[in-house]
Design a protein around this motif. Structure first.
Motif, PDB file in Angstrom:
ATOM      1  N   TYR A   2       2.810  18.608  37.896  1.00  0.00           N
ATOM      2  CA  TYR A   2       1.419  18.096  37.999  1.00  0.00           C
ATOM      3  C   TYR A   2       1.401  17.133  36.696  1.00  0.00           C
ATOM      4  O   TYR A   2       1.219  16.061  36.595  1.00  0.00           O
ATOM      5  N   ASN A   5       2.782  13.896  37.705  1.00  0.00           N
ATOM      6  CA  ASN A   5       2.206  13.363  38.892  1.00  0.00           C
ATOM      7  C   ASN A   5       3.085  13.339  40.127  1.00  0.00           C
ATOM      8  O   ASN A   5       3.349  12.401  41.061  1.00  0.00           O
ATOM      9  N   THR A   7       2.834  16.209  42.194  1.00  0.00           N
ATOM     10  CA  THR A   7       2.316  17.111  43.116  1.00  0.00           C
ATOM     11  C   THR A   7       1.662  16.313  44.266  1.00  0.00           C
ATOM     12  O   THR A   7       1.132  15.182  44.288  1.00  0.00           O
ATOM     13  N   GLN A  11      -2.466  19.809  46.024  1.00  0.00           N
ATOM     14  CA  GLN A  11      -1.859  20.552  44.667  1.00  0.00           C
ATOM     15  C   GLN A  11      -2.633  20.100  43.644  1.00  0.00           C
ATOM     16  O   GLN A  11      -2.994  20.888  42.667  1.00  0.00           O
ATOM     17  N   THR A  12      -2.727  18.823  43.431  1.00  0.00           N
ATOM     18  CA  THR A  12      -3.287  18.043  42.443  1.00  0.00           C
ATOM     19  C   THR A  12      -4.968  18.451  42.337  1.00  0.00           C
ATOM     20  O   THR A  12      -5.455  18.776  41.113  1.00  0.00           O
ATOM     21  N   LYS A  16      -6.513  20.604  39.164  1.00  0.00           N
ATOM     22  CA  LYS A  16      -7.477  19.930  38.392  1.00  0.00           C
ATOM     23  C   LYS A  16      -8.757  20.966  38.381  1.00  0.00           C
ATOM     24  O   LYS A  16      -9.275  21.243  37.469  1.00  0.00           O
TER      25      LYS A  16
END
Length: 76
Positions: A2, A5, A7, A11-12, A16
């Motif tokens: 993550y 960047n 993912t 998933q992100t 978050k």
């Protein structure tokens, strides 16, 4: 992943959401992010002595390149 960047969008979104709802996780993530930024700022390069040894070794005739030199340590 993550942090870089790497993912997937799903998933992100999950990460978050977890960071927004879990202050302990967010705090740990901020520590990791800070460490990443400091590491990226470091500029590392070999010493001039190491560069000179490599260049001197590279200048030797190719017949001598098949054996490891006894007197040269490239790590010092």
């Amino acid at each position: 992943m993550y942090l870089y960047n790497e993912t997937s969008p799903s998933q992100t979104a999950e990460i978050k959401a977890a960071l927004e709802s879990d202050w302990s996780l967010r705090e740990k993530f901020e520590v990791i992010t800070s460490a990443q930024k400091r590491l990226e700022a470091l500029k590392m390069s070999p010493s001039q002595q190491t560069i000179d040894k490599i260049l001197n070794y590279a200048e030797k005739p190719s017949a001598n390149l098949h054996r490891r030199p006894d007197s040269i340590s490239l790590l010092t």
